[in-house]
Write a protein that holds these residues in place. Structure first.
Motif, mmCIF file in Angstrom:
data_model
loop_
_atom_site.group_PDB
_atom_site.id
_atom_site.type_symbol
_atom_site.label_atom_id
_atom_site.label_comp_id
_atom_site.label_asym_id
_atom_site.label_seq_id
_atom_site.Cartn_x
_atom_site.Cartn_y
_atom_site.Cartn_z
ATOM 1 N N MET A 122 28.921 15.554 -4.865
ATOM 2 C CA MET A 122 29.767 15.951 -3.735
ATOM 3 C C MET A 122 30.613 14.758 -3.297
ATOM 4 S SD MET A 122 28.621 17.502 -0.019
ATOM 5 C CE MET A 122 27.744 18.872 -0.775
ATOM 6 N N THR A 123 31.904 14.952 -3.174
ATOM 7 C CA THR A 123 32.797 13.854 -2.806
ATOM 8 C C THR A 123 32.605 13.495 -1.334
ATOM 9 O OG1 THR A 123 34.600 15.300 -2.117
ATOM 10 C CG2 THR A 123 34.501 14.692 -4.474
ATOM 11 N N PRO A 124 32.948 12.244 -0.948
ATOM 12 C CA PRO A 124 32.833 11.872 0.468
ATOM 13 C C PRO A 124 33.634 12.790 1.390
ATOM 14 C CG PRO A 124 33.132 9.915 -0.893
ATOM 15 C CD PRO A 124 33.324 11.096 -1.794
ATOM 16 N N ALA A 125 34.824 13.215 0.941
ATOM 17 C CA ALA A 125 35.637 14.087 1.787
ATOM 18 C C ALA A 125 34.916 15.401 2.072
ATOM 19 C CB ALA A 125 36.986 14.357 1.120
ATOM 20 N N VAL A 126 34.276 15.970 1.053
ATOM 21 C CA VAL A 126 33.564 17.239 1.238
ATOM 22 C C VAL A 126 32.309 17.035 2.069
ATOM 23 C CG1 VAL A 126 32.334 19.086 0.050
ATOM 24 C CG2 VAL A 126 34.496 18.225 -0.883
ATOM 25 N N ARG A 127 31.538 15.984 1.756
ATOM 26 C CA ARG A 127 30.281 15.733 2.468
ATOM 27 C C ARG A 127 30.532 15.445 3.953
ATOM 28 N NH1 ARG A 127 29.132 11.355 0.270
ATOM 29 N NH2 ARG A 127 29.416 9.915 2.012
ATOM 30 N N ILE A 128 31.435 14.544 4.224
ATOM 31 C CA ILE A 128 31.716 14.181 5.617
ATOM 32 C C ILE A 128 32.447 15.318 6.324
ATOM 33 C CG2 ILE A 128 33.034 12.586 7.068
ATOM 34 C CD1 ILE A 128 32.389 10.411 4.997
ATOM 35 N N GLY A 129 33.376 15.975 5.608
ATOM 36 C CA GLY A 129 34.091 17.084 6.209
ATOM 37 C C GLY A 129 33.165 18.211 6.624
ATOM 38 N N ALA A 130 32.202 18.560 5.750
ATOM 39 C CA ALA A 130 31.279 19.652 6.065
ATOM 40 C C ALA A 130 30.354 19.287 7.222
ATOM 41 C CB ALA A 130 30.452 20.000 4.823
ATOM 42 N N THR A 131 29.844 18.056 7.217
ATOM 43 C CA THR A 131 28.966 17.618 8.310
ATOM 44 C C THR A 131 29.717 17.584 9.629
ATOM 45 O OG1 THR A 131 27.651 16.282 6.781
ATOM 46 C CG2 THR A 131 27.457 15.773 9.118
ATOM 47 N N GLY A 132 30.926 17.018 9.600
ATOM 48 C CA GLY A 132 31.717 16.952 10.816
ATOM 49 C C GLY A 132 32.107 18.320 11.331
ATOM 50 N N PHE A 133 32.465 19.220 10.418
ATOM 51 C CA PHE A 133 32.807 20.592 10.799
ATOM 52 C C PHE A 133 31.637 21.239 11.546
ATOM 53 C CE2 PHE A 133 33.151 25.157 10.023
ATOM 54 C CZ PHE A 133 34.508 25.407 10.231
ATOM 55 N N GLY A 134 30.418 21.080 11.012
ATOM 56 C CA GLY A 134 29.251 21.658 11.667
ATOM 57 C C GLY A 134 28.945 21.008 12.999
ATOM 58 N N LEU A 135 29.056 19.684 13.062
ATOM 59 C CA LEU A 135 28.774 18.973 14.305
ATOM 60 C C LEU A 135 29.758 19.384 15.402
ATOM 61 C CD1 LEU A 135 27.121 16.727 15.729
ATOM 62 C CD2 LEU A 135 28.876 15.112 14.965
ATOM 63 N N ILE A 136 31.029 19.457 15.067
ATOM 64 C CA ILE A 136 32.027 19.867 16.055
ATOM 65 C C ILE A 136 31.813 21.322 16.464
ATOM 66 C CG2 ILE A 136 34.497 20.222 16.438
ATOM 67 C CD1 ILE A 136 33.571 17.282 16.441
ATOM 68 N N ALA A 137 31.422 22.173 15.513
ATOM 69 C CA ALA A 137 31.147 23.575 15.840
ATOM 70 C C ALA A 137 30.056 23.696 16.896
ATOM 71 C CB ALA A 137 30.750 24.343 14.581
ATOM 72 N N VAL A 138 28.990 22.917 16.731
ATOM 73 C CA VAL A 138 27.870 22.984 17.667
ATOM 74 C C VAL A 138 28.234 22.359 19.013
ATOM 75 C CG1 VAL A 138 25.566 22.055 18.120
ATOM 76 C CG2 VAL A 138 26.063 23.133 15.932
ATOM 77 N N CYS A 139 28.815 21.151 18.969
ATOM 78 C CA CYS A 139 29.082 20.438 20.222
ATOM 79 C C CYS A 139 30.200 21.086 21.029
ATOM 80 C CB CYS A 139 29.409 18.975 19.926
ATOM 81 S SG CYS A 139 28.000 18.012 19.321
ATOM 82 N N TYR A 140 31.273 21.481 20.368
ATOM 83 C CA TYR A 140 32.389 22.086 21.089
ATOM 84 C C TYR A 140 32.171 23.590 21.283
ATOM 85 C CZ TYR A 140 35.366 17.915 20.814
ATOM 86 O OH TYR A 140 35.894 16.664 20.968
ATOM 87 N N GLY A 141 31.905 24.308 20.190
ATOM 88 C CA GLY A 141 31.820 25.759 20.273
ATOM 89 C C GLY A 141 30.643 26.250 21.079
ATOM 90 N N PHE A 142 29.472 25.562 20.946
ATOM 91 C CA PHE A 142 28.268 26.007 21.648
ATOM 92 C C PHE A 142 28.056 25.244 22.963
ATOM 93 C CE2 PHE A 142 26.014 27.207 17.382
ATOM 94 C CZ PHE A 142 26.918 28.236 17.201
#
Length: 398
Positions: free
Chosen positions: A1-21
């Motif tokens: 998994m490339t750094p862009a995909v790994r960091i992008g996916a983790t960040g996407f989930g973190l922002i989803a939880v912190c902002y969305g929830f």
């Protein structure tokens, strides 16, 4: 998994939880929470404003901490704070207790964004950074979209919902620990931590634009459920449909980096400010219908995530040596606008009509178009990367 995909996916989930929830789900469940805990519209606005104020403080602290101790520790802390805040919301017996934990949950959003910008700058190839950053930023829409179906299924059981949200935050804390860089690694040409930021006109215009957009957005983020209840007599479950529309359309914001590269910051900025104003009118004015309300929610979701992506690119382009700080300036000012906007909306709503209040807030969004991304060429140090603004406000690094 490339750094862009790994960091992008983790960040996407973190922002989803912190902002969305942790941050924006409060507005979705507000009608039921108000009924259960006897909260007035004005007090609801103050509570929402308090969460945005906590964000303001937290994002400044987070930008500095990320530069000092690295992205992993700060991102894990953000997820842990989100979990603690949402556990407290679930257990709150009174309005005062609820206010304390809504503010704590709101703190997590300020903590979450700067470490992700730094992680991208540290580990992702330069050509993929804007795209990765704007994908991460679009996590907000995923969190909002997911909270909608939960409201449809469990609209009355908001305490149980926040317990589930807290559990998801703990999962993201583990993901951030595994996926993000462990130590601060300065990007090439980085300034020392704590170095002064040069407040040129470009950054000052960013502050003006993001403040007004943030204030305008509270009409939906803090009072969207309330507006739907007033206009259409929708309960929490009905408002869940609005949140689904907001979140689903917000996914288009992941393309902010792509769109900016083709049309320029200024064109994208003006276009989506118009969309933002149209969305408030569709949801909040007297002619609305269920279809128009859902369409307005979709327009709002797309506009908000796209505009926050614009301010992200604006800030990181203006301060390429300090990406966490560049992001912080734009996002901090959005939150300052929201801190002012939520109590103002509640105040106006209590003293005038919903029609007038919505029109005022749509006007605030349009006023942000008076600020623009200017031509800027950072060439005062041969060891620093140069940011050149091409025609239409496009930014490129060399």
């Amino acid at each position: 998994m490339t750094p862009a995909v790994r960091i992008g996916a983790t960040g996407f989930g973190l922002i989803a939880v912190c902002y969305g929830f942790a941050r924006f789900a409060f507005g979705l469940f507000l009608p039921q929470i108000r009924q259960d805990l006897a909260i007035s519209p004005a007090l609801a606005g103050v509570i929402s404003g308090g969460a945005f104020l906590a964000y303001c403080v937290a994002i400044v602290v987070s930008a500095r901490l990320s530069e000092r101790i690295g992205s992993r520790a700060v991102a894990v802390g953000a997820a842990a704070v989100a979990a603690a805040g949402m556990l407290g919301i679930a257990a709150s017996p009174s309005a005062l207790c609820l206010a304390m934990f809504v503010v704590l949950a709101g703190t997590s959003t300020g903590l979450a964004s700067p470490p992700m910008a730094l992680a991208v700058a540290e580990a992702v190839a330069e050509t993929r950074r804007n795209a990765t950053n704007t994908v991460i930023n679009a996590g907000t829409s995923a969190g909002v979209a997911l909270s909608g179906p939960v409201a449809l299924a469990m609209g009355q059981a908001w305490r149980t919902v926040f317990l589930l949200f807290a559990a998801s935050a703990l999962v993201l804390a583990l993901a951030a620990f595994v996926s993000l860089p462990g130590k601060a690694a300065k990007p090439p040409g980085a300034q020392r931590v704590g170095g002064r930021v040069t407040w040129d006109p470009n950054l000052l215009r960013l502050v003006g634009a993001s403040f007004l957009m943030g204030a305008s957005s509270t009409a939906i983020w803090s009072f969207g459920g309330e507006i739907a209840a007033m206009r259409l007599d929708w309960a929490t479950r009905g408002a869940g449909l609005l949140w689904i529309a907001i979140g689903a359309a917000g996914a288009f914001g992941a393309g902010a980096g792509w769109l900016i590269a083709r049309l320029g910051i200024n064109v994208v900025h003006w276009l989506f400010l118009l969309v933002l104003a149209a969305s408030l009118a569709s949801v909040g004015l007297s002619f609305t219908t269920p279809v128009l309300t859902l369409a307005g929610g979709a327009l709002f979701g797309a506009a908000y995530v796209m505009l926050s992506g614009v301010y992200l690119v604006w800030g990181t382009s203006a301060l390429p040596q300090r990406p966490a700080t560049g992001l912080m300036i734009g996002f901090l000012t959005i939150a300052i606008g929201q801190t002012a906007g939520a109590p103002l909306f509640g105040f106006l709503l209590g003293r005038s009509s919903l029609e007038v209040t919505v029109l005022v807030f749509a006007g605030l969004g349009l006023a942000a178009g008076g600020f623009w991304f200017g031509r800027r060429d950072i060439a005062d140090d041969k060891d620093k990367p140069v940011v050149r603004v091409q025609g239409g406000g496009r930014a490129s690094c060399s």
